[in-house]
Enzyme design. Structure first.
Site, PDB file in Angstrom:
ATOM      1  N   CYS A 134       0.868  -1.184   0.000  1.00 17.12           N
ATOM      2  CA  CYS A 134       0.000   0.000   0.000  1.00 17.12           C
ATOM      3  C   CYS A 134       0.901   1.230   0.000  1.00 17.12           C
ATOM      4  CB  CYS A 134      -0.950  -0.028   1.196  1.00 17.12           C
ATOM      5  SG  CYS A 134      -0.127  -0.139   2.797  1.00 17.12           S
ATOM      6  N   GLY A 135       0.635   2.188   0.897  1.00 18.48           N
ATOM      7  CA  GLY A 135       1.459   3.376   0.995  1.00 18.48           C
ATOM      8  C   GLY A 135       2.626   3.216   1.951  1.00 18.48           C
TER       9      GLY A 135
END
Length: 286
Positions: free
Chosen positions: A239-240
């Site tokens: 993800c981030g």
């Protein structure tokens, strides 16, 4: 759904399950986003634990797990024992309202990552508990220091070099759990888009919205099939910063027992820290 759901160190449990078990010899950890949320209300017997203690910066890159010895001291001070049934939950936070529901998947993954062997994640969290008008309190429980010994489970995650080496292999499926707009375009990172090859599967697509509860297994499996998530693939969750990915990792690795699942903890933040690494914008993986 029949609870508990899952195999191994982390299982998904219902509010009914916790209601029946909370007076037994179990540990309950409250991961509401701010300590004032916990002070305002929490499940009886729950000890407050802020997920921000899990990570810091390493060599300037943010969102990296702190050393095991640091975590060990925190676990011990909270009285956490690696073989004691330990329930984690969160909520939006009645006082601050900052919660998104990921605090409890982040907590469950991190406990297992550092060697806990018996974690239970409350499906629907504090919101479902409150919707059902179950007991809340402002009282703080007594705790006794434990002798928790950290054992980092390296088989759960990939470091940067190994991730980069295998991510484009034919038998690998890389998932990106961020919202579509961040996957396609410019977010807060220094580069736009996503890691080349990553397939977008926003973590919220797998969840009901209020309370933040896992969709039915049939719905979940339909979504996974649509994204090409197959049991014969080596699946990497990203993800981030590695936080949103914990939602999909717990689902695939423990609830659905996929055989070959990893989390790339550094995720897009670490990927962007290397100037030569390319990123892709738009809706397609490549």
């Amino acid at each position: 759904m029949d609870y508990p759901i899952g195999e191994g160190e982390v299982k998904l449990v219902s509010t009914d399950w916790l209601e029946k078990k909370k007076k037994e010899d179990i540990k309950i950890l409250d991961f509401q986003p701010n300590v004032h949320d916990y002070i305002y209300e929490h499940i009886p017997g729950a000890v407050y634990f802020n997920e921000g203690l899990f990570r810091s910066a390493k060599e300037g890159v943010p969102g990296k797990y702190v050393p095991g010895k640091n975590i060990e001291n925190i676990f011990r001070s909270l009285g956490i024992k690696k073989d004691e049934p330990t329930v984690v939950y969160t909520g939006k936070g009645e006082f601050k309202g900052w919660g998104d529901g990921l605090e409890q998947t982040m907590a469950a993954y991190t406990l297992a990552r550092f060697g806990h062997e018996n974690v239970y994640l409350l499906d629907g969290g504090l919101e479902k508990w409150k919707n059902e008008e179950r007991e809340l309190t402002k009282e703080y429980p007594e705790t006794k220091e434990s002798s928790f010994k950290v054992e980092i489970k390296e088989e759960l995650f990939l470091e940067y070099r190994e991730f980069k080496r295998i991510k484009d292999q034919e038998d690998v499926l890389l998932l990106d759990a961020r919202p579509l707009n961040l996957y396609e375009g410019q977010g807060p990172w220094m580069k736009p888009g996503h890691i080349p090859g990553a397939v977008n599967l926003p973590w919220k697509n797998l969840m009901q919205s209020n309370p933040r509860k896992l969709k039915s297994i049939d719905e979940v499996e339909s979504i996974l099939e649509d994204k090409g998530v197959q049991r014969d693939k080596k699946i990497i969750c990203s993800c981030g910063t590695g936080r949103e990915a914990t939602n999909e990792f717990t689902l695939l690795n423990w609830y659905l027992d996929y055989p070959d699942v990893y989390i790339y903890e550094g995720s897009f933040t670490e990927w962007c820290a290397y100037p030569d690494n390319k990123t892709i914008t738009g809706e397609k993986p490549r």
